[in-house]
Design a protein around this motif. Structure first.
Motif, mmCIF file in Angstrom:
data_model
loop_
_atom_site.group_PDB
_atom_site.id
_atom_site.type_symbol
_atom_site.label_atom_id
_atom_site.label_comp_id
_atom_site.label_asym_id
_atom_site.label_seq_id
_atom_site.Cartn_x
_atom_site.Cartn_y
_atom_site.Cartn_z
ATOM 1 N N HIS A 19 31.726 51.949 39.438
ATOM 2 C CA HIS A 19 30.947 50.479 39.002
ATOM 3 C C HIS A 19 31.305 49.430 40.506
ATOM 4 O O HIS A 19 30.583 48.581 40.724
ATOM 5 N N GLY A 20 32.153 49.941 40.970
ATOM 6 C CA GLY A 20 32.688 49.851 42.983
ATOM 7 C C GLY A 20 31.371 49.931 43.734
ATOM 8 O O GLY A 20 31.798 49.668 44.795
ATOM 9 N N LYS A 21 29.801 50.792 43.034
ATOM 10 C CA LYS A 21 29.928 52.116 44.542
ATOM 11 C C LYS A 21 28.832 50.494 44.732
ATOM 12 O O LYS A 21 28.410 50.729 46.351
ATOM 13 N N VAL A 22 28.229 49.115 44.502
ATOM 14 C CA VAL A 22 26.895 48.501 44.959
ATOM 15 C C VAL A 22 27.676 47.502 45.828
ATOM 16 O O VAL A 22 27.190 47.888 46.744
ATOM 17 N N GLN A 68 26.243 35.706 43.173
ATOM 18 C CA GLN A 68 27.186 36.202 42.335
ATOM 19 C C GLN A 68 26.552 37.955 41.256
ATOM 20 O O GLN A 68 25.718 36.891 40.656
ATOM 21 N N TRP A 69 27.428 38.746 41.778
ATOM 22 C CA TRP A 69 27.003 39.423 40.884
ATOM 23 C C TRP A 69 28.545 39.973 39.974
ATOM 24 O O TRP A 69 29.527 39.891 40.871
ATOM 25 N N ARG A 70 27.992 40.836 38.948
ATOM 26 C CA ARG A 70 29.896 41.168 38.163
ATOM 27 C C ARG A 70 29.493 42.608 37.776
ATOM 28 O O ARG A 70 28.396 43.024 37.059
ATOM 29 N N TRP A 71 30.190 44.057 37.600
ATOM 30 C CA TRP A 71 29.891 45.094 37.466
ATOM 31 C C TRP A 71 30.551 45.377 36.457
ATOM 32 O O TRP A 71 32.400 45.299 37.129
ATOM 33 N N GLU A 72 30.823 45.148 35.153
ATOM 34 C CA GLU A 72 32.608 45.624 34.174
ATOM 35 C C GLU A 72 32.405 47.322 33.990
ATOM 36 O O GLU A 72 31.159 47.786 34.698
ATOM 37 N N PRO A 73 33.346 48.094 33.955
ATOM 38 C CA PRO A 73 33.195 49.198 33.388
ATOM 39 C C PRO A 73 32.364 49.697 32.399
ATOM 40 O O PRO A 73 32.670 48.500 31.424
ATOM 41 N N LYS A 74 32.364 50.415 32.727
ATOM 42 C CA LYS A 74 31.276 51.036 31.277
ATOM 43 C C LYS A 74 31.936 51.028 29.696
ATOM 44 O O LYS A 74 31.548 50.019 28.691
ATOM 45 N N ARG A 75 33.235 51.162 29.712
ATOM 46 C CA ARG A 75 33.489 50.437 28.391
ATOM 47 C C ARG A 75 33.672 49.520 27.782
ATOM 48 O O ARG A 75 34.315 48.885 27.139
ATOM 49 N N ARG A 76 34.069 48.435 29.147
ATOM 50 C CA ARG A 76 33.923 46.774 28.691
ATOM 51 C C ARG A 76 32.753 46.397 28.591
ATOM 52 O O ARG A 76 32.512 45.187 28.637
ATOM 53 N N ALA A 89 23.116 45.512 38.011
ATOM 54 C CA ALA A 89 22.080 45.282 39.202
ATOM 55 C C ALA A 89 22.622 46.770 39.872
ATOM 56 O O ALA A 89 23.734 46.990 39.985
ATOM 57 N N LYS A 90 21.487 47.114 40.201
ATOM 58 C CA LYS A 90 21.660 48.208 41.654
ATOM 59 C C LYS A 90 21.486 47.337 42.476
ATOM 60 O O LYS A 90 21.225 46.098 42.621
ATOM 61 N N LEU A 91 22.077 48.528 43.560
ATOM 62 C CA LEU A 91 21.029 48.081 44.470
ATOM 63 C C LEU A 91 20.755 47.788 45.525
ATOM 64 O O LEU A 91 19.754 47.151 46.509
ATOM 65 N N LYS A 92 19.407 47.951 45.007
ATOM 66 C CA LYS A 92 18.130 47.765 44.994
ATOM 67 C C LYS A 92 17.707 46.183 44.712
ATOM 68 O O LYS A 92 17.515 45.273 45.517
#
Length: 113
Positions: A19-22, A68-76, A89-92
């Motif tokens: 989830h830190g990829k973007v 601002q964007w926030r990516w949570e781990p899948k299980r959260r 949200a994806k990079l695009k």
């Protein structure tokens, strides 16, 4: 990605988590001279927090707007009231939003000057 009106970038991520990829990819899209024009703050989380801590990205522009964007781990990921999963949200999506705001600021500058 257009960075003419970008003044600050702040990110928190674990480089080992998916989830830190973007946020990682957004950092790679910055031009080579970005450090001289943009205040960049990067916080790297330890490997042990990869499954618990969210990745965040905050962009500041010359007109004062912050995105601002926030990516949570899948299980959260929380479920919406309708029972559907929250879409990350994806990079695009991030690049489109930044460039949309850039076009608006560019248009304002052309009309003013």
């Amino acid at each position: 990605m257009k960075t003419t009106y970008l003044t600050s970038l702040s990110t928190t991520l674990s480089p080992f988590s998916p989830h830190g990829k973007v946020p990682r990819l957004v950092l790679t899209l910055l031009p080579a001279d970005a450090r001289s024009r943009i205040a960049i703050k990067t916080t790297l989380l330890p490997r042990s927090s990869a499954l618990t801590s969210p990745a965040t990205l905050e962009l500041g522009f010359k007109d004062g707007k912050k995105m601002q964007w926030r990516w949570e781990p899948k299980r959260r990921l929380k479920e919406h009231e309708e029972g559907q999963r929250q879409e990350a949200a994806k990079l695009k999506d991030v690049v489109e939003e930044v460039e949309r705001h850039w076009r608006g600021l560019n248009r304002k500058e052309e009309l003013a000057g």
